[in-house]
Design a protein around this motif. Structure first.
Motif, PDB file in Angstrom:
ATOM      1  N   VAL A 147       0.827  -1.216   0.000  1.00  0.00           N
ATOM      2  CA  VAL A 147       0.000   0.000   0.000  1.00  0.00           C
ATOM      3  C   VAL A 147       0.855   1.257   0.000  1.00  0.00           C
ATOM      4  N   GLN A 148       2.191   1.069  -0.065  1.00  0.00           N
ATOM      5  CA  GLN A 148       3.147   2.178  -0.144  1.00  0.00           C
ATOM      6  C   GLN A 148       2.984   3.147   1.032  1.00  0.00           C
ATOM      7  N   LEU A 149       2.906   2.567   2.212  1.00  0.00           N
ATOM      8  CA  LEU A 149       2.796   3.357   3.431  1.00  0.00           C
ATOM      9  C   LEU A 149       4.133   3.289   4.169  1.00  0.00           C
ATOM     10  N   PRO A 150       4.897   4.375   4.196  1.00  0.00           N
ATOM     11  CA  PRO A 150       6.200   4.358   4.872  1.00  0.00           C
ATOM     12  C   PRO A 150       6.050   3.984   6.343  1.00  0.00           C
ATOM     13  N   ALA A 151       7.015   3.211   6.842  1.00  0.00           N
ATOM     14  CA  ALA A 151       6.924   2.744   8.226  1.00  0.00           C
ATOM     15  C   ALA A 151       8.301   2.704   8.864  1.00  0.00           C
ATOM     16  N   VAL A 152       8.324   3.005  10.151  1.00  0.00           N
ATOM     17  CA  VAL A 152       9.498   2.778  10.983  1.00  0.00           C
ATOM     18  C   VAL A 152       9.123   1.697  11.984  1.00  0.00           C
ATOM     19  N   VAL A 153       9.912   0.637  12.018  1.00  0.00           N
ATOM     20  CA  VAL A 153       9.664  -0.480  12.926  1.00  0.00           C
ATOM     21  C   VAL A 153      10.532  -0.313  14.170  1.00  0.00           C
ATOM     22  N   ILE A 154       9.911  -0.375  15.335  1.00  0.00           N
ATOM     23  CA  ILE A 154      10.679  -0.426  16.573  1.00  0.00           C
ATOM     24  C   ILE A 154      10.927  -1.899  16.854  1.00  0.00           C
ATOM     25  N   ASP A 162      19.432  -7.089   2.773  1.00  0.00           N
ATOM     26  CA  ASP A 162      18.750  -6.794   1.527  1.00  0.00           C
ATOM     27  C   ASP A 162      17.829  -5.597   1.719  1.00  0.00           C
ATOM     28  N   ASP A 163      17.803  -4.706   0.724  1.00  0.00           N
ATOM     29  CA  ASP A 163      17.038  -3.470   0.842  1.00  0.00           C
ATOM     30  C   ASP A 163      15.574  -3.738   0.502  1.00  0.00           C
ATOM     31  N   ASP A 164      14.818  -4.149   1.519  1.00  0.00           N
ATOM     32  CA  ASP A 164      13.387  -4.414   1.313  1.00  0.00           C
ATOM     33  C   ASP A 164      12.541  -3.216   1.709  1.00  0.00           C
ATOM     34  N   GLY A 165      13.182  -2.078   1.976  1.00  0.00           N
ATOM     35  CA  GLY A 165      12.437  -0.881   2.342  1.00  0.00           C
ATOM     36  C   GLY A 165      12.177  -0.743   3.823  1.00  0.00           C
ATOM     37  N   THR A 166      12.546  -1.736   4.619  1.00  0.00           N
ATOM     38  CA  THR A 166      12.308  -1.670   6.055  1.00  0.00           C
ATOM     39  C   THR A 166      13.228  -0.634   6.697  1.00  0.00           C
ATOM     40  N   VAL A 167      12.643   0.192   7.551  1.00  0.00           N
ATOM     41  CA  VAL A 167      13.386   1.191   8.318  1.00  0.00           C
ATOM     42  C   VAL A 167      13.118   0.905   9.787  1.00  0.00           C
ATOM     43  N   GLU A 310      11.591  10.962  14.511  1.00  0.00           N
ATOM     44  CA  GLU A 310      12.587  11.679  13.710  1.00  0.00           C
ATOM     45  C   GLU A 310      13.021  10.864  12.496  1.00  0.00           C
ATOM     46  N   LEU A 311      13.216   9.555  12.690  1.00  0.00           N
ATOM     47  CA  LEU A 311      13.641   8.714  11.570  1.00  0.00           C
ATOM     48  C   LEU A 311      12.541   8.615  10.523  1.00  0.00           C
ATOM     49  N   LEU A 312      11.289   8.511  10.962  1.00  0.00           N
ATOM     50  CA  LEU A 312      10.183   8.436  10.009  1.00  0.00           C
ATOM     51  C   LEU A 312      10.050   9.745   9.240  1.00  0.00           C
ATOM     52  N   LEU A 313      10.172  10.883   9.920  1.00  0.00           N
ATOM     53  CA  LEU A 313      10.089  12.172   9.227  1.00  0.00           C
ATOM     54  C   LEU A 313      11.216  12.323   8.216  1.00  0.00           C
ATOM     55  N   ALA A 314      12.422  11.886   8.597  1.00  0.00           N
ATOM     56  CA  ALA A 314      13.550  11.958   7.664  1.00  0.00           C
ATOM     57  C   ALA A 314      13.288  11.092   6.434  1.00  0.00           C
ATOM     58  N   PRO A 322      18.722   7.627   6.427  1.00  0.00           N
ATOM     59  CA  PRO A 322      19.225   6.360   6.990  1.00  0.00           C
ATOM     60  C   PRO A 322      18.123   5.319   7.135  1.00  0.00           C
ATOM     61  N   ARG A 323      18.520   4.052   6.995  1.00  0.00           N
ATOM     62  CA  ARG A 323      17.553   2.954   7.120  1.00  0.00           C
ATOM     63  C   ARG A 323      17.345   2.523   8.565  1.00  0.00           C
ATOM     64  N   ASP A 324      18.261   2.889   9.437  1.00  0.00           N
ATOM     65  CA  ASP A 324      18.097   2.450  10.816  1.00  0.00           C
ATOM     66  C   ASP A 324      18.788   3.413  11.763  1.00  0.00           C
ATOM     67  N   ARG A 325      18.379   3.321  13.004  1.00  0.00           N
ATOM     68  CA  ARG A 325      18.981   4.114  14.071  1.00  0.00           C
ATOM     69  C   ARG A 325      18.860   3.306  15.349  1.00  0.00           C
ATOM     70  N   GLN A 326      19.918   3.249  16.115  1.00  0.00           N
ATOM     71  CA  GLN A 326      19.862   2.476  17.353  1.00  0.00           C
ATOM     72  C   GLN A 326      19.088   3.256  18.418  1.00  0.00           C
ATOM     73  N   GLY A 327      18.268   2.532  19.165  1.00  0.00           N
ATOM     74  CA  GLY A 327      17.530   3.149  20.248  1.00  0.00           C
ATOM     75  C   GLY A 327      18.403   3.337  21.478  1.00  0.00           C
ATOM     76  N   PRO A 328      17.869   3.989  22.501  1.00  0.00           N
ATOM     77  CA  PRO A 328      18.641   4.207  23.735  1.00  0.00           C
ATOM     78  C   PRO A 328      19.047   2.878  24.365  1.00  0.00           C
ATOM     79  N   ARG A 329      20.292   2.777  24.789  1.00  0.00           N
ATOM     80  CA  ARG A 329      20.767   1.537  25.424  1.00  0.00           C
ATOM     81  C   ARG A 329      20.314   1.511  26.881  1.00  0.00           C
ATOM     82  N   PRO A 330      19.814   0.373  27.334  1.00  0.00           N
ATOM     83  CA  PRO A 330      19.296   0.279  28.704  1.00  0.00           C
ATOM     84  C   PRO A 330      20.404   0.001  29.713  1.00  0.00           C
TER      85      PRO A 330
END
Length: 343
Positions: A147-154, A162-167, A310-314, A322-330
């Motif tokens: 459906v061409q809906l951009p998504a950021v996965v937590i 492989d570049d499947d579009g997942t961010v 921020e990553l989704l807006l970018a 960028p395709r990914d960004r690391q979250g805060p380390r616990p």
């Protein structure tokens, strides 16, 4: 300007002394106007309570100015989890700087979540989505691409090669699991139970695998899956603690579940931490206020929401983002609920 009719972009343009195109750029957070002009246009729009026409927006394919978040959780328990409150607050704080809203929908099943994505896309209701709780071979990802809906996965790991579009904004759940389970094993516990959320979630599998791997250190680990609710967490704790050979430590997926387990131990007269150690993979203010206070994995969930938005807006602004960004380390917050066995 008359307030008896709907205020349009043309009305705002006349009052601001600019073209309708400049107003469109400013309202949609796009480059093309100076910051001074953008602020003047936004102030005029606020003064007249301007809202975009969803019908016109869909016809021209314009941005909706909204990000979607569909949460597949029992609606009754959602409000008890501080994780979601902090995540949403963090995401909204980032979106607000661009005058973008957040639409939250609570769905009972993954099929309903997928239907929500299709509806949002066909009606041009959201520009993109933040997706939670990824699964192995997740059926939602092909639908979002279709459906061409951009998504950021937590998620639990950066996107595959492989570049499947997942961010993704990713959290190293293997590292997190080792932080908790290694600490418990280091205290000397050899019978350890993990009361998790649904078994289909990636983070559940990863944490269960880490616990199983501690067999090499003489740890007998067991995972019991639940729906995250305090009721199921209580039932699991009661089942574990009613055995002849009960675990000496139980780790729960979140703090509310852990507190439910603590109440069961108190009900059964089992001393915490003297006869039973308890820990949680999520932390909150409440975990530090109960007695005994709960040892928990502490992470900045507000910042996780900020980074995800921020990553989704970018990504919406540029396909080269960028395709990914690391979250805060616990970090592990050691409190009163854990000790050496029999201490």
């Amino acid at each position: 300007m008359s307030r008896s009719k709907r205020v349009t972009i043309a009305d705002i343009a006349r009052e601001a002394g600019v073209s309708p195109g400049a107003v469109s750029f400013a309202l949609n957070g796009r480059p093309g106007v100076s910051e001074e002009t953008r602020q003047r246009i936004l102030e005029i729009a606020d003064r007249h309570s301007w809202q975009p026409s969803s019908t016109a927006r869909a016809l021209v394919g314009a941005k909706a100015g909204v990000i979607g978040l569909a949460v597949n959780r029992p609606a009754r328990t959602l409000g008890t989890e501080a994780f979601f409150t902090e995540l949403i607050a963090g995401a909204q704080s980032s979106l607000a700087t661009r005058r973008i809203g957040l639409q939250l929908v609570v769905v009972p099943t993954i099929e309903d979540e997928i239907s929500t994505y299709r509806r949002w896309s066909s009606a041009n209701q959201v520009d993109g989505v933040i997706m939670l709780d990824p699964r192995d071979d997740d059926p939602r990802l092909p639908v979002l691409r279709d459906v061409q809906l951009p998504a950021v996965v937590i998620g639990s790991a950066p996107p595959a090669g492989d570049d499947d579009g997942t961010v993704a904004v990713w959290l190293d759940d293997a590292e997190a699991a080792h932080t908790v389970f290694d600490y418990v094993a280091g205290l000397g516990h050899r019978r350890v139970a993990y009361v998790s959320g649904p078994a289909v979630f990636q983070h559940t599998r990863i944490r269960a695998d880490v616990l199983e791997g501690l067999a090499a250190r003489g740890v007998d680990g067991e995972t019991i899956a639940t729906d995250f609710s305090p009721a199921e967490a209580s039932a699991a704790a009661r089942k574990l603690l009613s055995r002849t050979e009960r675990p000496s430590a139980i780790v729960f997926d979140n703090d509310v579940m852990c507190i439910a387990g603590l109440r069961v131990a108190q009900e059964m007269g089992i001393a915490v931490p003297g006869a039973l150690s308890l820990a949680s993979f999520d932390d909150s203010v409440v975990a530090g206020l109960v007695h005994p206070s709960i040892t928990a994995l502490t992470r900045d969930t507000f910042e996780l929401g900020v980074r995800s938005a921020e990553l989704l807006l970018a990504r919406l602004d540029s396909a080269d983002a960028p395709r990914d960004r690391q979250g805060p380390r616990p970090t592990l917050s050691v409190r009163e609920s854990t000790s050496r066995p029999g201490a």
